[in-house]
Design an enzyme around this catalytic site. Structure first.
Site, PDB file in Angstrom:
ATOM      1  N   TYR A 143      15.993  -8.510   2.703  1.00  0.00           N
ATOM      2  CA  TYR A 143      16.373  -7.556   2.892  1.00  0.00           C
ATOM      3  C   TYR A 143      14.792  -6.498   2.465  1.00  0.00           C
ATOM      4  CZ  TYR A 143      19.444  -3.045   2.847  1.00  0.00           C
ATOM      5  OH  TYR A 143      19.897  -1.774   3.408  1.00  0.00           O
ATOM      6  N   LYS A 171      16.111  -8.695   7.673  1.00  0.00           N
ATOM      7  CA  LYS A 171      16.641  -6.640   7.824  1.00  0.00           C
ATOM      8  C   LYS A 171      15.158  -5.832   7.330  1.00  0.00           C
ATOM      9  CE  LYS A 171      20.150  -3.482   6.375  1.00  0.00           C
ATOM     10  NZ  LYS A 171      20.805  -2.827   5.173  1.00  0.00           N
TER      11      LYS A 171
END
Length: 301
Positions: A143, A171
């Protein structure tokens, strides 16, 4: 004509980054968490991210996070992919949290770039290797959100990490489609890239993203799912129309710090999820009015 997705979608196309409901006394409301999880899945969420940024992970204890995940798993386990937030700026904590996520039966773990201490790329690589090795059977979503962490995980570093078999997705929340293109150039189909910005979901799909980790899907799950389906089916006009319809909501939900607006929007829709924990505050009257007007204008699919 249909469009082949840029990469596989190991967790589905629409993942909702769940808010954490709080009771009036500030405690975690596990019963409401379970009901909200069921609602989100019924509205098109293929997966749920539990205890990420939108879930206020910085102000939750690890015990609260484990209880929240157990509540969500009890409600929708087997009907949606469940991803546990297990990141920390302390590698030892991230390692332990990822092991616990695996033990709790998560389908994956969302591991954020370490925040505040701003490690160099070699340090980031070592951090993620340690986390990957801690639970080698658990798929990981790296992420990257430099606006919150203070540093960015570079695509070349991600490419090196692909020799960890459980590093399967990413992400992308840097606010630019260029990150997706750079990752695609280095990683190809080996990495499933998810948009971390609702407003950029369609542009990111166009350059190879697999889906979205969404905040707006709390309120517009069917429309987001329909937009992605239209894009993948090659109906670009319909996908664009849905993107344009969703854009005011996406903007309103980030008019101040997430998750302040989405919790207010849920309250307006009859979900008493409570105020964020300090140091975040409840939405102001102006923000609530903007959200109310935006929700009223949102057409159902």
């Amino acid at each position: 004509m249909s469009l082949a997705p840029g990469s596989s979608a190991p967790f589905g196309r629409v993942l909702t980054a769940m808010v954490t409901p709080f009771a009036a006394d500030g405690s975690v409301d596990l019963a409401l968490t379970a009901r909200l999880a069921e609602h989100l899945v019924s509205q098109g969420s293929d997966g749920l991210v539990v205890c990420g940024t939108t879930g206020e992970s910085p102000t939750l204890s690890w015990a609260e996070q484990h209880a929240l995940f157990a509540a969500v798993k009890g409600a929708v386990g087997g009907r949606a992919k469940l991803i546990a937030g297990s990141g920390s700026n302390c590698t030892a904590e991230a390692v332990e949290a990822t092991r616990e996520a695996a033990a709790l039966g998560a389908d994956g773990a969302l591991v954020v770039v370490p925040y505040y201490n701003k490690p160099p790329q070699d340090g980031l690589e070592a951090h993620f290797r340690a986390v990957a090795a801690a639970a080698p059977e658990l798929p990981l979503m790296l992420y990257n959100i430099p606006g919150r962490t203070g540093t960015s995980l570079e695509p070349a570093t991600v490419a090196r990490l692909l020799d960890c078999p459980n590093v399967v997705s990413f992400k992308a929340a840097s606010g630019t489609t260029e990150e997706v293109s750079a990752l695609r150039a280095l990683c190809g189909d080996r990495l499933a890239i998810y948009s971390g910005d609702d407003a950029l979901t369609l542009p990111m799909l166009a350059v190879g993203a697999a889906g979205v980790v969404s905040v707006a899907s709390h309120l517009a799950g069917p429309q987001i799912s329909a937009m992605i389906r239209a894009f993948l089916a090659g109906d670009l006009a319909e996908a664009l129309a849905l993107h344009e319809q969703l854009l005011p909501l996406c903007k309103a939900l980030f008019c101040t710090t997430n998750p302040i607006p989405v919790k207010a929007a849920l309250e307006l829709c009859g979900w008493p999820v409570g105020a964020p924990r300090l140091p975040l505050l409840s939405a102001t009257a102006d923000v609530r009015q903007r959200l109310s007007e935006t929700l009223a204008a949102l057409r159902p699919t």
